[in-house]
Structures are given as C-alpha cells and as structure tokens.
Scaffold this motif. Structure first.
Motif, mmCIF file in Angstrom:
data_model
loop_
_atom_site.group_PDB
_atom_site.id
_atom_site.type_symbol
_atom_site.label_atom_id
_atom_site.label_comp_id
_atom_site.label_asym_id
_atom_site.label_seq_id
_atom_site.Cartn_x
_atom_site.Cartn_y
_atom_site.Cartn_z
ATOM 1 N N ASN A 138 91.463 69.402 -41.765
ATOM 2 C CA ASN A 138 91.086 68.547 -42.894
ATOM 3 C C ASN A 138 91.865 67.233 -42.882
ATOM 4 N N LEU A 139 93.179 67.331 -42.615
ATOM 5 C CA LEU A 139 94.009 66.131 -42.558
ATOM 6 C C LEU A 139 93.527 65.205 -41.446
ATOM 7 N N PHE A 140 93.319 65.779 -40.279
ATOM 8 C CA PHE A 140 92.893 64.993 -39.125
ATOM 9 C C PHE A 140 91.520 64.375 -39.373
ATOM 10 N N THR A 141 90.619 65.162 -39.931
ATOM 11 C CA THR A 141 89.265 64.680 -40.202
ATOM 12 C C THR A 141 89.273 63.513 -41.186
ATOM 13 N N LYS A 142 90.106 63.613 -42.199
ATOM 14 C CA LYS A 142 90.202 62.542 -43.192
ATOM 15 C C LYS A 142 90.679 61.239 -42.545
ATOM 16 N N LEU A 143 91.675 61.339 -41.682
ATOM 17 C CA LEU A 143 92.173 60.153 -40.995
ATOM 18 C C LEU A 143 91.102 59.570 -40.062
ATOM 19 N N LYS A 144 90.371 60.431 -39.363
ATOM 20 C CA LYS A 144 89.323 59.956 -38.458
ATOM 21 C C LYS A 144 88.197 59.260 -39.222
ATOM 22 N N GLN A 145 87.922 59.739 -40.429
ATOM 23 C CA GLN A 145 86.905 59.080 -41.254
ATOM 24 C C GLN A 145 87.339 57.668 -41.627
ATOM 25 N N GLU A 146 88.627 57.508 -41.902
ATOM 26 C CA GLU A 146 89.148 56.166 -42.182
ATOM 27 C C GLU A 146 89.058 55.282 -40.940
ATOM 28 N N ASN A 147 89.266 55.904 -39.768
ATOM 29 C CA ASN A 147 89.108 55.156 -38.513
ATOM 30 C C ASN A 147 87.712 54.555 -38.399
ATOM 31 N N LYS A 148 86.706 55.359 -38.734
ATOM 32 C CA LYS A 148 85.323 54.899 -38.611
ATOM 33 C C LYS A 148 85.055 53.694 -39.511
ATOM 34 N N LYS A 149 85.658 53.708 -40.699
ATOM 35 C CA LYS A 149 85.460 52.590 -41.624
ATOM 36 C C LYS A 149 86.032 51.298 -41.049
ATOM 37 N N VAL A 150 87.249 51.392 -40.498
ATOM 38 C CA VAL A 150 87.882 50.198 -39.931
ATOM 39 C C VAL A 150 87.136 49.752 -38.678
ATOM 40 N N GLU A 151 86.708 50.724 -37.862
ATOM 41 C CA GLU A 151 85.957 50.390 -36.653
ATOM 42 C C GLU A 151 84.655 49.670 -37.016
ATOM 43 N N SER A 152 84.034 50.099 -38.091
ATOM 44 C CA SER A 152 82.810 49.443 -38.560
ATOM 45 C C SER A 152 83.096 48.003 -38.996
ATOM 46 N N MET A 153 84.232 47.805 -39.657
ATOM 47 C CA MET A 153 84.613 46.453 -40.072
ATOM 48 C C MET A 153 84.802 45.549 -38.857
ATOM 49 N N LEU A 154 85.394 46.094 -37.798
ATOM 50 C CA LEU A 154 85.593 45.314 -36.576
ATOM 51 C C LEU A 154 84.250 44.993 -35.919
ATOM 52 N N SER A 155 83.343 45.973 -35.912
ATOM 53 C CA SER A 155 82.017 45.751 -35.324
ATOM 54 C C SER A 155 81.252 44.679 -36.085
ATOM 55 N N ASN A 156 81.460 44.651 -37.409
ATOM 56 C CA ASN A 156 80.776 43.666 -38.257
ATOM 57 C C ASN A 156 81.545 42.349 -38.376
#
Length: 692
Positions: A138-156
């Motif tokens: 759960n801890l790892f998954t939560k952090l990875k979800q935050e990764n996706k948000k930042v990665e999306s910001m970089l893509s945009n």
C-alpha cells in the motif's frame, strides 16, 4: 567523508551516497524544467525513481525502498527464527543497542541533511510496529501513484512540475531513510542478541541451530520480498538487482563454462558488526556465523528465485575472514557427473505419456485417448532420472499428452526433486484445481506451464478441441499461484490469434502469471496440417512482442524462434536470462514416452533409447548431438550467418520443410532414424547474413 561518520562509509553508507546522487539529478531535472527541456527532465525523473543499469548502477528510489523493506524483514527474522529454534527469551541488550544505533543515527543525520530530515527518532524506531506485506504494498503503491501524477505534469510540460518533483523526492527519501534506520536497528539488535546467546550456549550450539533453520529462513524471507516486488509491479528478475542495491559487487556469468562469480566488495551488515565488535568486543566468530548460514541461505534463495535453471552455490570467501564475500555458482551441477563438459542439459522435457484429454489441432506428439503400450514404467522413470543426474541436474519438465493423467505423476515429481532436479510440469490445465495444485506443490513441483491460446474463451476451446478448456486453464493458473507455484503461459501463435498477443499477455498478467512463452508452429504432428504464419509475420511478431515487454511485467521468450536472440540484441534488450536461441542438443533434449532420446520434441530423430543404452552415452556420443554443437556444421545462410552461435536457426523447421519434405508418418511422429537434413538453413528466417 569517513571523518564525518562513526561507521565506515563504503561498508555501511552506500544508501546515503545513492540518495545524494539522486539529489544532484533532481537539481538537474529542476534546471531542465526551468529551461523548458522536459525531455531531459523526464529522463532524469526515470533515473531517480526507476534506476539505471551499468557500472554506475542505481536501483532508483523504488529499488532502494524495496531493498530496505526486504532487509528489515531479513534482519528481524534472523533474531525471531533463532530465538524460536532455541526456545529462549530475548536477552536484554538495550543499553548497548541504543548506544550503537545512536552512532548510526548520527551518521544518517549528517549524510542526509541535504536530502531530507530524519523521519523518526529512537523511540519511534524502537516501538513502531513493522510493516506487513500488505502495508508495504500500500505504501509503495501510494508513492507510485504520486509518481504518475508528476510524470504526467512533465509530459504536459507543466512548469509547476519542478515543485511537485521536489515534494515527491522528499516523500520517497523519507521512507527510504526510515527503512534504513529500522534495518540498522534490527541488524545491531540481532548481532548483540546472538553474542549473548553465544555466551550461554556456546558458538558450536549456536552454529548448529542456525544450520537447522537456514534453508527455511532463506526461502521465507526471499518469498516475502518477491511477493512485495511482484505486487508493486516489478519483474522477478529485477529482484536480484534490488536485493544487491546497497552493495558494491563484481558479477560475472559465463555461457562457455555455465558458471559465475558474485563478489561483494562491501557489506553494510558486516560493517555494522565490525563497528559493534570494535566498540564492545563482540567475537568476530559470531558475525561469521551469519555469513555462513543466514546470508548464504538468503543469497541461495534469492538466486533460486531469479535463475531459470538449477544451480549449486558455494561461498569460498567470507567477508568476516577475507575482507570481501564471494559466491560461486555452477548451473545444473551434478556431483555424479565425473567429467566437466561444456555442453550439458540445462532443460529437458520428458513426455511421460501420450494419453491426453484434449484434441489440440497443432499437437506435435499427436496425443491420443490411450497411452502407448510401452511407456516407461515408474521404476524406469526413476532410472531415467538417475541417468540424467550422471550428466547434469537440469530443469526436468514432465509433459505429455497430459501428464496428470499418469497415476504415478506425484511419485515421479517427488523422486526427481529428491535427486536435486528442478521439476516442472507442462499441462493443459484442465485437471488442476486447488487440491491438485496443493499436491503438486507438496510433491516438489517448481514451475508449471499452462497452454492459453486466446483471450477469447470460445476460440481457445476450438483450438484445443474441448469446450470449457479456456476456463479450466485460467482457473488452473489461479490455483497454482494461490499455492505459490511459478506459472508460465504458453501461447501457440497462429493466423487466428496473431492480433491477440497483447490481450493474451494482459490476461496472463492479470491472473498472476510471470512467464510468457510464445510458441511458433513447427510442421510436425497435427501442426503439419495447419497453415503457419508467413516468415515476415514471424519476424514482425517477435519484434512486436519484445516491443511490448516494457508495458507488461511478464518475462517474455519466443520458443521455436531462435532468431529472437538476434532481434533482442538489435533492440538492446537485457539478454542475460537467455543462453542461446536454439538449445536443442546443446543444453536441451527430449525423452519420448517409450524412452527414445531426441534433440527436441519437434525434431523426431531417434538418437538412442534409455532402455538400450545410458542417457550419458547418448548425450555425449551421438553424432547428431555433436553436429548440433558445432556451428561450423550449419549449412546455407545459417552456416554463413554472423549470429550462428547466438541463434543457430530452428533445426526442426529446417528438417521438416527443407526439400518440400513433411513426414506425416501415420500422423504419429514417433522418433525415427534421420530422414532429412537437420543442418540446412532455417527456411523461416528472413535475415540475410552480411557475408552471404
């Protein structure tokens, strides 16, 4: 930097050096964002969180967190397992423990002051409950979800990505530091507890207790680490690099000699032990016991998890006595093999019966509802395994027909496992439920292959010739995974499912499968009556499948398509998990139900029979095997190809299609004498060698 720390930096603080290196990359990424270079920022983002390979290898934030989570479990388990085995209470070592840990905490504070503040104090480290498997996920998954948000910001190309990246880095760093602090606390605690036990029961009794529990300890701790790794989305083979992330290592593996060395040039655990020994006079022999028993067991279990072939492991050097730690492994090593040969079986398949409950349109063995009258008996099967061990100890896959129709199948699995063979099973899955999966696991099965040829149930059922086959195959995969059996899905590529491979891979991944083998039709058995895909589609399918690897967690390997090695090399893929394209006669062979030995299931040339002469004699003396092992014996463009040692071409397809020859042989395809040229070029390879 050593002047600023209590503990030796090289031995104990690679974790901090990695964090500082990532901090520098973070600054570079933020500068790139300011300069609108979002491509560079994304590359640095990927390196920071997912890691980089090569000489300056870094497992990334994700790898470091997984590693330290696993090490907390390992170090805590050492103490618990030992106390349980000796049936004694936990000695009070708090005074020394707090002092030594306090020195490490001071190091951590100094080394990470530019990264993040310490996330916990001694009181919290001492009293906080350790995370269970689901909590880690759960801890790892939560952090990875935050990764996706930042990665999306970089893509945009969002200019606010720099600030979000800073917070994300801080969140990951806090968790890595906390896990490292807990790991150190448990490490020092384990050493001090063991030192106290040595005073009361003696080193010899302590070593005997560790020896009794070491294998169980290694398997259980690595199993927990693997469970977390897979459930957070990493592949099994990634576990090895993750588990070695806090070490400086030299690792070599030779396909020529089928052996390898793994040398640890530092050890954070031993570094802590050394510091404790200097401070409080703990006997070095106590810490050496951990190297000999628990670290060895952990390394063995970890390698067993990531290596596809059986191996034997030795530990010629201990860091406690040699200054560095070294492991030596030999693939498929058998002490019964009196000679050292370059070519030995790493994998073998034994068609234990021709009897089957399905009517697959492509079956190479043309399985029937009745078994052969002269199939090997139970005792002859055991004799076969004895003979195999005189050459090597490979992965032995029991297939058919349907091997579970053979009443003595569990007895055969148990015997093979007791001989040190890694036992596999190739099944259509129709007979596997939770009860059967439990029995297979108890008997000693290591891996099971299940055939799944479509993500559309009706299409799979039609291909397999039995209604309901798809549902049973899927349920078999689930039952096996529930019982912690490694599952591989085998998919036979046809014109009908050519465009479904991505969907089949997603289906397999969704039911817990890790390995995916894509089989290409070879014109033998019933498969000779099917229309194969064209050579160019064949080439494209391999390339397209490899291109999808990053999208999936599956370990992908084409079978009956040895040119995948050339394609993989051209795509820059990690090829360490593969030995050669076509392994027939070099590292692989097949045993027919009656004991006939053939190079592979699709190359039905009888080279000997284990009832008539030993497997060892056939393996080493057969002229066909010798020719297959010599790349200079290949003809046509295969013989001229610069990839001939890496690939070899499909010898079965060359044998079946050259000179327009397809031998139906009454559709039985029992092994026969040589009827055609198995050394000619592979007619289904489109590559043109540079010198041809």
């Amino acid at each position: 930097m050593d002047a600023l720390t209590n503990f030796d930096v090289r031995q104990c603080h690679k974790w901090a050096q990695l964090l500082l290196s990532r901090r520098q990359k973070l600054s570079e990424a933020q500068a790139a964002i300011e300069n609108q270079d979002f491509d560079l920022a994304k590359r640095l983002f990927n390196q920071i969180f997912n890691g980089v390979m090569g000489k300056q290898a870094d497992p990334g934030m994700a790898g470091s967190l997984l590693y330290h989570m696993a090490m907390v479990t390992k170090m805590e388990s050492e103490t618990q397992v030992l106390l349980g085995e000796l049936n004694v209470e936990l000695p009070n070592v708090s005074a020394q423990l707090n002092k030594i840990y306090g020195d490490f905490e001071a190091d951590a504070k100094e080394l990470t002051k530019e990264v993040a503040p310490l996330p916990a104090d001694l009181q919290e480290i001492t009293t906080s409950a350790r995370l269970g498997t689901e909590q880690k996920i759960n801890l790892f998954t939560k952090l990875k979800q935050e990764n996706k948000k930042v990665e999306s910001m970089l893509s945009n190309k969002n200019p606010e990505a720099g600030e979000a990246l800073e917070k994300l880095f801080h969140d990951w760093a806090q968790q890595v530091i906390k896990m490292r602090l807990i790991q150190e606390y448990e490490t020092i605690k384990g050493l001090l507890v063991t030192a106290e036990l040595a005073k009361t029961i003696g080193l010899s009794a302590l070593g005997n207790a560790m020896a009794r529990v070491q294998e169980k300890f290694g398997q259980e701790t690595v199993s927990i680490a693997l469970d977390v790794t897979l459930k957070v989305g990493m592949r099994r083979e990634k576990l090895q690099s993750v588990m070695l992330s806090d070490h400086f290592i030299n690792m070599t593996m030779s396909t020529e000699t089928l052996d390898g060395h793994m040398e640890f040039l530092n050890c954070p655990i031993f570094g802590s032990y050394s510091y404790a020994s200097e401070k409080y006079g703990v006997d070095d022999k106590v810490s050496a016991l951990f190297c000999t028993h628990f670290c060895f067991a952990h390394a063995k279990a970890m390698l067993d998890t990531v290596l596809p072939f059986p191996f034997t492991l030795w530990q010629p050097k201990l860091i406690a006595s040699h200054g560095n730690c070294e492991f030596y492994l030999k693939l498929a090593y058998s002490p019964e093999a009196k000679t050292s040969e370059r070519f030995i079986p790493l994998v073998m398949s034994w068609n234990v019966t021709r009897e089957c409950n399905m009517k697959c349109s492509h079956c190479y063995i043309n399985a029937t509802e009745k078994k052969l009258t002269n199939e090997l008996t139970t005792q002859e099967g055991k004799n076969l395994m004895d003979q195999i061990c005189q050459v090597s100890k490979p992965l032995l896959i029991l297939s058919g027909g349907e091997p579970l129709l053979r009443p003595d199948i569990y007895e055969l699995i148990e015997y093979g496992a007791s001989k040190g063979l890694k036992m596999g099973l190739g099944s259509n899955g129709s007979l596997i439920d939770d009860t059967i999966a439990t029995k297979l696991k108890a008997a000693g099965i290591a891996t099971v292959s299940i055939s799944l040829d479509s993500n559309i149930p009706a299409q799979h059922d039609e291909f397999r010739g039995v209604d309901g086959a798809w549902e049973k195959a899927v349920n078999a995969c689930k039952a096996l995974r529930k019982n912690n059996v490694l599952v591989q899905v085998n998919t036979t590529l046809t014109q009908q499912n050519y465009n479904q491979i991505d969907d089949i891979m997603s289906l397999a991944e969704g039911i817990g499968v890790e390995n995916f083998h894509l089989f290409f039709l070879v014109p033998t058995g019933r498969g000779a009556k099917l229309t194969d895909i064209s050579p160019q589609k064949y080439e494209d399918m391999i390339t397209n499948t490899f291109a999808k690897v990053a999208k999936h967690k599956l370990n992908v390997r084409p079978s009956c398509a040895p040119q995948f090695m050339r394609i993989a090399k051209g795509m820059g893929l990690d090829m360490r998990q593969w030995v050669r394209g076509c392994m027939a006669g070099l590292y692989y062979c097949r045993i027919y139900p009656n004991g006939d030995v053939t190079p592979c299931p699709y190359l039905p040339i009888k080279l000997g029979n284990i009832r008539e002469k030993s497997f060892k004699e056939t393996w080493f003396d057969s002229p066909v095997f010798k020719a297959l092992r010599d790349p200079n014996s290949l003809k046509g463009k295969c013989g001229a190809c610069e990839y001939r040692s890496l690939c070899g071409g499909c010898r079965a397809r060359a044998y079946g299609l050259s000179s327009d020859f397809i031998d139906y042989c009454g559709d039985l395809h029992e092994p026969t004498e040589i009827k055609n040229d198995y050394l000619t070029e592979d007619p289904w390879c489109v590559y043109q060698p540079k010198t041809y």
